[in-house]
Design a protein around this motif. Sequence first.
Motif, PDB file in Angstrom:
ATOM      1  N   VAL A  59      -2.083   1.356   9.451  1.00  0.00           N
ATOM      2  CA  VAL A  59      -1.968   2.246   8.329  1.00  0.00           C
ATOM      3  C   VAL A  59      -1.628   1.441   7.190  1.00  0.00           C
ATOM      4  O   VAL A  59      -0.558   0.512   6.967  1.00  0.00           O
ATOM      5  CB  VAL A  59      -0.788   3.067   8.504  1.00  0.00           C
ATOM      6  CG1 VAL A  59      -0.643   4.276   7.378  1.00  0.00           C
ATOM      7  CG2 VAL A  59      -0.861   3.914   9.647  1.00  0.00           C
ATOM      8  N   LYS A  60      -2.834   1.373   6.227  1.00  0.00           N
ATOM      9  CA  LYS A  60      -2.461   0.661   5.023  1.00  0.00           C
ATOM     10  C   LYS A  60      -2.330   1.546   3.779  1.00  0.00           C
ATOM     11  O   LYS A  60      -2.723   2.824   3.876  1.00  0.00           O
ATOM     12  CB  LYS A  60      -3.730  -0.213   4.592  1.00  0.00           C
ATOM     13  CG  LYS A  60      -4.036  -1.326   5.791  1.00  0.00           C
ATOM     14  CD  LYS A  60      -5.283  -2.036   5.438  1.00  0.00           C
ATOM     15  CE  LYS A  60      -5.735  -3.393   6.437  1.00  0.00           C
ATOM     16  NZ  LYS A  60      -6.877  -3.729   6.157  1.00  0.00           N
ATOM     17  N   GLY A  61      -1.778   1.088   2.622  1.00  0.00           N
ATOM     18  CA  GLY A  61      -1.713   2.153   1.634  1.00  0.00           C
ATOM     19  C   GLY A  61      -0.948   1.732   0.229  1.00  0.00           C
ATOM     20  O   GLY A  61      -0.800   0.361   0.186  1.00  0.00           O
ATOM     21  N   SER A  62      -0.860   2.665  -0.431  1.00  0.00           N
ATOM     22  CA  SER A  62      -0.376   2.071  -1.858  1.00  0.00           C
ATOM     23  C   SER A  62       0.613   3.164  -2.688  1.00  0.00           C
ATOM     24  O   SER A  62       0.534   4.397  -2.209  1.00  0.00           O
ATOM     25  CB  SER A  62      -1.413   1.666  -2.975  1.00  0.00           C
ATOM     26  OG  SER A  62      -2.072   3.064  -3.181  1.00  0.00           O
ATOM     27  N   ALA A  63       1.502   2.584  -3.527  1.00  0.00           N
ATOM     28  CA  ALA A  63       2.269   3.632  -4.087  1.00  0.00           C
ATOM     29  C   ALA A  63       2.455   2.764  -5.336  1.00  0.00           C
ATOM     30  O   ALA A  63       2.198   1.966  -5.794  1.00  0.00           O
ATOM     31  CB  ALA A  63       3.772   3.691  -3.311  1.00  0.00           C
ATOM     32  N   PRO A  64       2.998   3.582  -6.444  1.00  0.00           N
ATOM     33  CA  PRO A  64       3.418   3.109  -7.800  1.00  0.00           C
ATOM     34  C   PRO A  64       4.096   1.894  -7.850  1.00  0.00           C
ATOM     35  O   PRO A  64       5.006   1.669  -6.904  1.00  0.00           O
ATOM     36  CB  PRO A  64       4.182   4.180  -8.441  1.00  0.00           C
ATOM     37  CG  PRO A  64       3.686   5.540  -7.895  1.00  0.00           C
ATOM     38  CD  PRO A  64       3.173   5.219  -6.455  1.00  0.00           C
ATOM     39  N   VAL A  65       3.826   0.832  -8.604  1.00  0.00           N
ATOM     40  CA  VAL A  65       4.269  -0.526  -8.583  1.00  0.00           C
ATOM     41  C   VAL A  65       5.767  -0.255  -8.887  1.00  0.00           C
ATOM     42  O   VAL A  65       6.743  -0.923  -8.518  1.00  0.00           O
ATOM     43  CB  VAL A  65       3.658  -1.305  -9.614  1.00  0.00           C
ATOM     44  CG1 VAL A  65       4.417  -2.686  -9.660  1.00  0.00           C
ATOM     45  CG2 VAL A  65       2.547  -1.681  -9.150  1.00  0.00           C
ATOM     46  N   GLN A  66       6.181   0.820  -9.811  1.00  0.00           N
ATOM     47  CA  GLN A  66       7.560   0.862 -10.050  1.00  0.00           C
ATOM     48  C   GLN A  66       8.535   1.346  -9.004  1.00  0.00           C
ATOM     49  O   GLN A  66       9.661   1.258  -8.821  1.00  0.00           O
ATOM     50  CB  GLN A  66       7.825   1.996 -11.177  1.00  0.00           C
ATOM     51  CG  GLN A  66       7.305   3.209 -10.918  1.00  0.00           C
ATOM     52  CD  GLN A  66       5.886   3.464 -11.387  1.00  0.00           C
ATOM     53  OE1 GLN A  66       5.214   2.653 -11.514  1.00  0.00           O
ATOM     54  NE2 GLN A  66       5.624   4.644 -11.960  1.00  0.00           N
ATOM     55  N   ASP A  67       7.783   1.594  -7.617  1.00  0.00           N
ATOM     56  CA  ASP A  67       8.547   2.112  -6.487  1.00  0.00           C
ATOM     57  C   ASP A  67       8.546   0.943  -5.392  1.00  0.00           C
ATOM     58  O   ASP A  67       8.968   0.977  -4.481  1.00  0.00           O
ATOM     59  CB  ASP A  67       7.826   3.264  -5.884  1.00  0.00           C
ATOM     60  CG  ASP A  67       8.099   4.513  -6.849  1.00  0.00           C
ATOM     61  OD1 ASP A  67       9.327   4.800  -7.100  1.00  0.00           O
ATOM     62  OD2 ASP A  67       7.108   5.222  -7.122  1.00  0.00           O
ATOM     63  N   ALA A  68       8.195  -0.265  -6.031  1.00  0.00           N
ATOM     64  CA  ALA A  68       8.151  -1.408  -5.172  1.00  0.00           C
ATOM     65  C   ALA A  68       9.794  -1.637  -4.301  1.00  0.00           C
ATOM     66  O   ALA A  68      10.657  -1.574  -5.055  1.00  0.00           O
ATOM     67  CB  ALA A  68       7.744  -2.942  -6.071  1.00  0.00           C
ATOM     68  N   GLY A  69       9.805  -2.185  -3.254  1.00  0.00           N
ATOM     69  CA  GLY A  69      11.052  -2.293  -2.572  1.00  0.00           C
ATOM     70  C   GLY A  69      11.522  -1.003  -1.828  1.00  0.00           C
ATOM     71  O   GLY A  69      12.519  -0.901  -1.043  1.00  0.00           O
ATOM     72  N   GLN A  70      10.940   0.171  -2.279  1.00  0.00           N
ATOM     73  CA  GLN A  70      11.494   1.458  -1.498  1.00  0.00           C
ATOM     74  C   GLN A  70      10.648   1.396  -0.316  1.00  0.00           C
ATOM     75  O   GLN A  70       9.564   0.842   0.290  1.00  0.00           O
ATOM     76  CB  GLN A  70      10.933   2.692  -2.264  1.00  0.00           C
ATOM     77  CG  GLN A  70      11.553   4.011  -1.957  1.00  0.00           C
ATOM     78  CD  GLN A  70      11.076   5.062  -2.393  1.00  0.00           C
ATOM     79  OE1 GLN A  70      10.925   6.415  -2.178  1.00  0.00           O
ATOM     80  NE2 GLN A  70      10.600   4.990  -3.972  1.00  0.00           N
TER      81      GLN A  70
END
Length: 330
Positions: A59-70
């Motif tokens: 499972v690959k994906g992405s999220a907003p960069v500002q949520d990095a580490g979440q």
Amino acid sequence: MRPKRMMRAPRPVHAVAGAVLLAVPTSAVALTAGQADAQSAIQINVPSDHVAYAHPVTVKGSAPVQDAGQTLQVQFSPAGGNGWQRLGSTRIAGDGHFRFVTPLRRSGELRAVPAAASAPRSGVTPTGSAVTDSSGGASLSPSSAHSVSVGSKLSVRQRSISTLDGHAVHVLGHLYPSIAGRKVRLEGRSGGQWRLLSTDRTAPSGAFNIRYRPTSTTGAGGEQLRVRFRGDEANRHAVQDAGKVTSFTESVASWYDDGGSTACGFHAGMGVANKSLPCGTKVTFRYGGRTVTATVDDRGPYVGGRTWDLNQTTAGALGFGGVGTVWSTS
């Protein structure tokens, strides 16, 4: 009088202009909010929509960069189910991407949600609805669900089975994942086509025991067997080779010396005479614990009650003498 009229005329114009100026920031704010909502959703991609039983799924994906580490939780909803199950967790990297690998044993849907999100006690949250982390921070929406179709697996012992006329054959095995009541089929290959021989239902452990009683002899080469599961909502179909079965029938034979000419025009090393089988037909015989495959190369015997005349080579290999009962595949 004219100066007074000139002073009053511009007032409506100023009011309209002011209204226009006030309207622009309002629409801009609405647009910005919509863009923020779109950017806050988690996006996932599953490269393989069809996988083998227990095969790793990425499972690959992405999220907003500002949520990095979440931390994100990867969830699975089995086909026919009504809720989401936790498979594991992963973290959003500094570039906003994440990756998760898990084996799947049933078909269903995958999604990613914020691990810190508050959710109902059942652990189910509507797909696509925004959730807020426990600290009251900005919302991050769950990803959309992605369907994956998973195959089933058959485990069958492949073996050569010999059975006497009228005796039952048992084909044992397991179907995975282990679910009770699944229908498995035993099929035999005859005349270039597969035909249904018998069926059974799986136990809670996935085990099955298909009982089959051959209704006729199978020929010298035996009959090829396979077990087949046609698939259901939980898993795709599966087929597994189960070896072959050779069925013998009881008949009376004698023996002779075929030193002269034969009715078929040739001498087989291991020869046998029969009144009706085509020349060249292969027949397997069992006698006294020994098994020999012979070729029809002559006609006879012409004595009532006898089916076979074994030539001297075939009789010697079987340890057969005189007249007696043998088991044959034709």
